[in-house]
Design a protein around this motif. Sequence first.
Motif, PDB file in Angstrom:
ATOM      1  N   ILE A   1       6.109   9.052  -4.313  1.00  0.00           N
ATOM      2  CA  ILE A   1       5.473   7.840  -3.791  1.00  0.00           C
ATOM      3  C   ILE A   1       5.913   7.702  -2.339  1.00  0.00           C
ATOM      4  N   CYS A   2       4.989   7.312  -1.492  1.00  0.00           N
ATOM      5  CA  CYS A   2       5.271   7.064  -0.085  1.00  0.00           C
ATOM      6  C   CYS A   2       4.689   5.695   0.260  1.00  0.00           C
TER       7      CYS A   2
ATOM      8  N   ALA B   1      -4.267   6.829  -3.397  1.00  0.00           N
ATOM      9  CA  ALA B   1      -3.956   5.497  -2.887  1.00  0.00           C
ATOM     10  C   ALA B   1      -3.474   4.584  -4.010  1.00  0.00           C
ATOM     11  N   TYR B   2      -2.526   3.728  -3.659  1.00  0.00           N
ATOM     12  CA  TYR B   2      -1.950   2.753  -4.582  1.00  0.00           C
ATOM     13  C   TYR B   2      -1.922   1.424  -3.852  1.00  0.00           C
TER      14      TYR B   2
ATOM     15  N   GLN C   1      10.243   7.002   1.250  1.00  0.00           N
ATOM     16  CA  GLN C   1       9.508   7.991   0.474  1.00  0.00           C
ATOM     17  C   GLN C   1      10.397   8.523  -0.634  1.00  0.00           C
ATOM     18  N   LYS C   2       9.855   8.562  -1.825  1.00  0.00           N
ATOM     19  CA  LYS C   2      10.566   9.143  -2.970  1.00  0.00           C
ATOM     20  C   LYS C   2       9.890  10.463  -3.297  1.00  0.00           C
ATOM     21  N   GLU C   3      10.668  11.525  -3.251  1.00  0.00           N
ATOM     22  CA  GLU C   3      10.127  12.848  -3.530  1.00  0.00           C
ATOM     23  C   GLU C   3      10.042  13.082  -5.031  1.00  0.00           C
TER      24      GLU C   3
ATOM     25  N   GLU D   1       0.860  -1.185   0.000  1.00  0.00           N
ATOM     26  CA  GLU D   1       0.000   0.000   0.000  1.00  0.00           C
ATOM     27  C   GLU D   1       0.889   1.225   0.000  1.00  0.00           C
ATOM     28  N   ALA D   2       0.526   2.211  -0.815  1.00  0.00           N
ATOM     29  CA  ALA D   2       1.320   3.437  -0.905  1.00  0.00           C
ATOM     30  C   ALA D   2       0.412   4.603  -1.253  1.00  0.00           C
ATOM     31  N   GLU D   3       0.985   5.786  -1.195  1.00  0.00           N
ATOM     32  CA  GLU D   3       0.329   6.996  -1.689  1.00  0.00           C
ATOM     33  C   GLU D   3       1.217   7.575  -2.774  1.00  0.00           C
ATOM     34  N   THR D   4       0.596   8.033  -3.846  1.00  0.00           N
ATOM     35  CA  THR D   4       1.345   8.615  -4.954  1.00  0.00           C
ATOM     36  C   THR D   4       0.489   9.638  -5.675  1.00  0.00           C
TER      37      THR D   4
END
Length: 113
Positions: free
Chosen positions: A87-88, A45-46, A109-111, A6-9
């Motif tokens: 992506i976090c 959400a991913y 986390q990738k900025e 699960e991630a946020e992007t």
Amino acid sequence: MILYLEAETDIPDLVIDFIEVRLSSGKVVSLNWDESGIEPMAGNAYYAVYEGVYFDEEYANGRVGELIGMQVVHVETYSDSGQTGSICIKKMLFEDGGRMLAFEEPFWQKEAE
């Protein structure tokens, strides 16, 4: 082994190509997989399921214990539309022969570039 992620992007068509992790032994391995399924989610959400997980070139089945204390060091992503963003990773859950191992945020986390 199966990985539930699960991630946020902010990249609508994000695809994760591979994930590099540092094991508690200090060794860095690349997590790859045979099959992936990405489920569309609302907002940022991913959610993805990766089946047939490898550590580098070897199947990871029966090796979930090696992930205890791991850290994500790199996530290789791409977008068919060429978009860049962030992506976090929020959660990674590994399932291996009935054994479960979960990692919660904050964790990598990738900025935006």
